[in-house]
Scaffold this motif. Structure first.
Motif, mmCIF file in Angstrom:
data_model
loop_
_atom_site.group_PDB
_atom_site.id
_atom_site.type_symbol
_atom_site.label_atom_id
_atom_site.label_comp_id
_atom_site.label_asym_id
_atom_site.label_seq_id
_atom_site.Cartn_x
_atom_site.Cartn_y
_atom_site.Cartn_z
ATOM 1 N N ASP A 110 -6.313 14.628 3.409
ATOM 2 C CA ASP A 110 -6.393 14.200 4.811
ATOM 3 C C ASP A 110 -6.582 12.680 4.899
ATOM 4 N N GLY A 111 -7.456 12.171 4.011
ATOM 5 C CA GLY A 111 -7.675 10.719 3.980
ATOM 6 C C GLY A 111 -6.393 9.977 3.653
ATOM 7 N N CYS A 112 -5.674 10.485 2.669
ATOM 8 C CA CYS A 112 -4.408 9.847 2.282
ATOM 9 C C CYS A 112 -3.444 9.827 3.464
ATOM 10 N N GLN A 113 -3.379 10.965 4.169
ATOM 11 C CA GLN A 113 -2.420 11.032 5.272
ATOM 12 C C GLN A 113 -2.791 10.073 6.396
ATOM 13 N N ARG A 114 -4.093 9.886 6.580
ATOM 14 C CA ARG A 114 -4.494 8.915 7.597
ATOM 15 C C ARG A 114 -4.084 7.497 7.211
ATOM 16 N N VAL A 115 -4.324 7.176 5.936
ATOM 17 C CA VAL A 115 -3.898 5.851 5.458
ATOM 18 C C VAL A 115 -2.390 5.714 5.656
ATOM 19 N N ASN A 116 -1.653 6.773 5.292
ATOM 20 C CA ASN A 116 -0.193 6.716 5.404
ATOM 21 C C ASN A 116 0.267 6.465 6.832
ATOM 22 N N SER A 117 -0.390 7.130 7.778
ATOM 23 C CA SER A 117 0.099 6.981 9.152
ATOM 24 C C SER A 117 -0.196 5.580 9.682
ATOM 25 N N ILE A 118 -1.337 5.018 9.279
ATOM 26 C CA ILE A 118 -1.639 3.641 9.702
ATOM 27 C C ILE A 118 -0.655 2.664 9.063
ATOM 28 N N MET A 172 0.686 4.799 -2.329
ATOM 29 C CA MET A 172 0.241 5.936 -1.537
ATOM 30 C C MET A 172 1.249 7.078 -1.599
ATOM 31 N N SER A 173 2.542 6.736 -1.772
ATOM 32 C CA SER A 173 3.549 7.800 -1.788
ATOM 33 C C SER A 173 3.320 8.739 -2.954
ATOM 34 N N PHE A 174 3.044 8.174 -4.130
ATOM 35 C CA PHE A 174 2.847 9.113 -5.256
ATOM 36 C C PHE A 174 1.439 9.673 -5.306
ATOM 37 N N VAL A 175 0.463 8.899 -4.794
ATOM 38 C CA VAL A 175 -0.901 9.443 -4.749
ATOM 39 C C VAL A 175 -0.932 10.690 -3.860
ATOM 40 N N THR A 176 -0.318 10.585 -2.698
ATOM 41 C CA THR A 176 -0.290 11.717 -1.769
ATOM 42 C C THR A 176 0.434 12.906 -2.386
ATOM 43 N N SER A 177 1.590 12.615 -2.938
ATOM 44 C CA SER A 177 2.398 13.687 -3.514
ATOM 45 C C SER A 177 1.651 14.366 -4.665
ATOM 46 N N ASN A 178 0.992 13.568 -5.495
ATOM 47 C CA ASN A 178 0.271 14.139 -6.641
ATOM 48 C C ASN A 178 -0.908 14.992 -6.191
ATOM 49 N N ILE A 179 -1.581 14.557 -5.135
ATOM 50 C CA ILE A 179 -2.708 15.364 -4.648
ATOM 51 C C ILE A 179 -2.193 16.693 -4.097
ATOM 52 N N GLU A 180 -1.075 16.620 -3.368
ATOM 53 C CA GLU A 180 -0.479 17.861 -2.863
ATOM 54 C C GLU A 180 -0.137 18.799 -4.019
ATOM 55 N N ALA A 181 0.446 18.213 -5.064
ATOM 56 C CA ALA A 181 0.830 19.023 -6.222
ATOM 57 C C ALA A 181 -0.412 19.624 -6.888
ATOM 58 N N LEU A 182 -1.459 18.816 -6.977
ATOM 59 C CA LEU A 182 -2.694 19.286 -7.602
ATOM 60 C C LEU A 182 -3.304 20.437 -6.801
ATOM 61 N N ILE A 183 -3.286 20.294 -5.469
ATOM 62 C CA ILE A 183 -3.811 21.368 -4.618
ATOM 63 C C ILE A 183 -3.004 22.643 -4.858
ATOM 64 N N ILE A 187 0.839 -1.207 0.000
ATOM 65 C CA ILE A 187 0.000 0.000 0.000
ATOM 66 C C ILE A 187 0.870 1.252 0.000
ATOM 67 N N ASN A 188 2.005 1.154 0.682
ATOM 68 C CA ASN A 188 2.837 2.333 0.895
ATOM 69 C C ASN A 188 3.334 2.952 -0.417
ATOM 70 N N ASN A 189 3.794 2.115 -1.310
ATOM 71 C CA ASN A 189 4.389 2.629 -2.543
ATOM 72 C C ASN A 189 3.405 3.457 -3.373
ATOM 73 N N LYS A 198 -3.801 7.178 21.023
ATOM 74 C CA LYS A 198 -3.964 8.027 19.841
ATOM 75 C C LYS A 198 -5.384 7.845 19.309
ATOM 76 N N GLY A 199 -5.880 8.877 18.641
ATOM 77 C CA GLY A 199 -7.252 8.803 18.136
ATOM 78 C C GLY A 199 -7.390 7.708 17.097
ATOM 79 N N SER A 200 -8.649 7.376 16.781
ATOM 80 C CA SER A 200 -8.864 6.321 15.798
ATOM 81 C C SER A 200 -8.296 6.771 14.456
ATOM 82 N N GLY A 201 -7.699 5.836 13.760
ATOM 83 C CA GLY A 201 -7.063 6.162 12.492
ATOM 84 C C GLY A 201 -5.667 6.736 12.650
ATOM 85 N N LYS A 202 -5.193 6.830 13.909
ATOM 86 C CA LYS A 202 -3.874 7.440 14.113
ATOM 87 C C LYS A 202 -2.824 6.423 14.556
#
Lengths: 426, 116
Positions: free
Chosen positions: A254-262, A217-228, A213-215, A379-383
């Protein structure tokens, strides 16, 4: 010598068998008398009545008295009843031989199986009425002495064998108890091993999934940041995209970052591979873990390192590295705002100690009590998954070491990991 | 213009990082395998190498160690899911380790040192 436990089923069986044997003996005795009184009809009838009474009496003693009275007293009662009945019969038929014949037979079983002293009373209870009756009936004294001697001899022989059986039973009882204890211990270990095995399997599954999942997610997160960022920089956004720019993409990120932290937590929890054990310097692993954890610090937060030279330890450097990382990450996450995590190593007798202190929020006693339980998290749920410290604890114990924790709310936390120094020749 | 060499066996990661660095004024080279990366590093001596850890053939830690031998001036960064590298502590001397997924600003700041 221990007395038998009357509630032991084996003792009950033994007593039951003895009493039935007594009943059968009474019958045989009766048959013997029958041969002598034959063909006198009245005598035959009297003997049959005697046999029935003896058998019924013995059965009654077995069924009732053994249950309600002390087995010892019941047995005395039975022996006395039998001999009295025989004496009565002997007087009635004028023939004392049956009493003499039954005497050694009863003596054989006179030794108490319920107590140490019962046997002496019982043999007395057999001999005294029989001898008295014989002497009163005018039997010669030599008969009395001879039969008493034979009865005592048989009684002594049987007593010895009962005593031996008693000892053997006690020994086997001890062995059984020891085996049972060993069995219980093994069962507990087995349960523990299965739990560990399950945790390991879950860990390997989780680590494998997390990596996959990590791999992406790394580019999905980065691409969303770039898009924003790109959408922010466009002055005129077409109407359908306005909502994306203001809400949807932020939620998505935010959803991506939660997935990443888990996923990161799961990856820390267990590495998918088993590594060979070797001699290694704990400081190398601390260094690497510090560099990894430093990337997670925010402004005003720092990890300070003072590592004394320490002897090598034996084990899996990768796993110990994971422990250090888990504890460092915990320390960094405990910092609420600016603060520092301080890592030191020390040589303490037969151990290498690693201390990881933070100036963070600290923990209450309730949290400390459950700290190393799997899936316990503040830690809170999802964290967080609540596995980091459980895994750290498991690894350190596997290496023959221990983790101590000192903490109070608002006063920070110090974890101390102690690992035994390797005495193997490097 | 500083040169950055990105090594990852996942093409989408390469594309994402390529765009990120390209926009920030780096000249970007990409390698989808350690062997290719060594060839480029040896020939072009990039200012920065950013490598993934888990790759077929050779892991990122070993790759960076070999790159250090042939291009000592190159700044080395390992992008990694953290725990993967715990056993590689010794071969990682002088390497910056950043988590994957990366934080763009932290990644750029790490590379910036070579730009200055």
């Amino acid at each position: 010598l221990r007395a038998f436990d009357p509630s032991d089923p084996r003792v009950k069986r033994f007593q039951g068998a003895l009493t039935k044997f007594g009943a059968v003996g009474g019958m045989l005795n009766g048959l013997l008398v029958l041969a002598f009184v034959w063909p006198d009809r009245w005598m035959i009838a009297a003997t049959i009545v005697y046999c029935v009474i003896i058998a019924a009496f013995n059965t009654w003693v077995t069924v009732k008295l053994y249950r309600h009275v002390k087995p010892d007293s019941a047995e005395i009662f039975r022996a006395f009843g039998n001999v009295t009945m025989q004496v009565v019969l002997a007087q009635f038929t004028g023939w004392i031989l049956p009493v003499w014949l039954i005497l050694p037979f009863s003596a054989a079983f006179a030794d108490g199986i319920a107590s140490r002293f019962g046997g002496r009373w019982r043999i007395a209870i057999l001999l005294v009425p029989a001898n008295a009756a014989a002497l009163l009936a005018g039997q010669p004294l030599r008969w009395s002495l001879a039969m008493t001697f034979i009865s005592l001899f048989i009684w002594a022989m049987f007593s010895l064998s009962v005593r031996a059986i008693r000892e053997m039973l006690a020994d086997s009882e001890d062995q059984r108890a020891a085996l049972e204890k060993a069995h219980e211990e093994l069962k507990a270990w087995n349960t523990h091993a299965i739990a560990q095995e399950k945790l390991t399997s879950i860990g390997m599954l989780a680590a494998g999934m997390a990596h996959e999942i990590n791999n992406p997610m790394s580019f999905v997160t980065s691409n969303i940041e770039a898009l924003i960022a790109d959408l922010e920089s466009v002055p005129e956004v077409p109407a359908p995209l306005v909502e994306y720019r203001h809400e949807i993409l932020a939620d998505t990120l935010d959803g991506c970052q939660r997935v990443n932290s888990i996923v990161a937590d799961l990856r820390r929890f267990a590495s998918g591979e088993v590594q060979a054990e070797e001699l290694f310097d704990v400081r190398d692993e601390v260094d690497a873990a510090v560099r990894m954890a430093t990337s997670q610090t925010r402004d005003g937060q720092a990890i300070r390192v003072d590592l004394d030279a320490v002897p090598t330890v034996f084990g899996s450097p990768r796993q110990i590295g994971q422990v250090m990382l888990n504890l460092l990450m915990n320390g960094v996450q405990a910092l609420d705002g600016p603060g520092e995590v301080h890592v030191t190593t020390r040589h303490e007798g037969h151990n290498v100690a690693v201390m990881i202190s933070d100036t963070g929020v600290g923990m209450s006693q309730a949290t400390l009590d459950r700290l190393f339980q799997p899936f316990f998290t503040t830690k809170g749920s999802g964290k967080g998954t609540g596995l980091g410290l459980a895994v750290a604890h498991g690894i350190v114990k596997q290496h023959g070491g221990c983790i101590d924790v000192a903490s109070a709310p608002g006063a920070g936390t110090t974890f101390t990991i102690r690992l035994p120094i390797s005495h193997a020749i490097a | 213009m500083p040169t950055v060499l990105i090594v990852d066996d996942e093409p989408a990661v390469l594309r994402t990082l390529k765009r990120l660095f390209h926009r920030r004024g780096f000249e970007v080279r990409c390698a989808s395998s350690p062997a290719q990366a060594l060839k480029i590093a040896g020939a072009e001596r990039p200012d920065v190498v950013i490598s993934d850890f888990k790759m077929p053939e050779m892991n990122g830690a070993r790759l960076l160690k070999e790159i250090a031998a042939c291009a000592p001036a190159t700044l080395r960064i390992l992008l990694s899911g953290q725990i993967d590298i715990a056993g590689e502590a010794i071969s990682l001397a002088g390497v910056q380790i950043l988590p994957k997924p990366w934080d763009e600003e932290k990644l750029l700041r790490a590379c910036q040192r070579s730009k200055d």
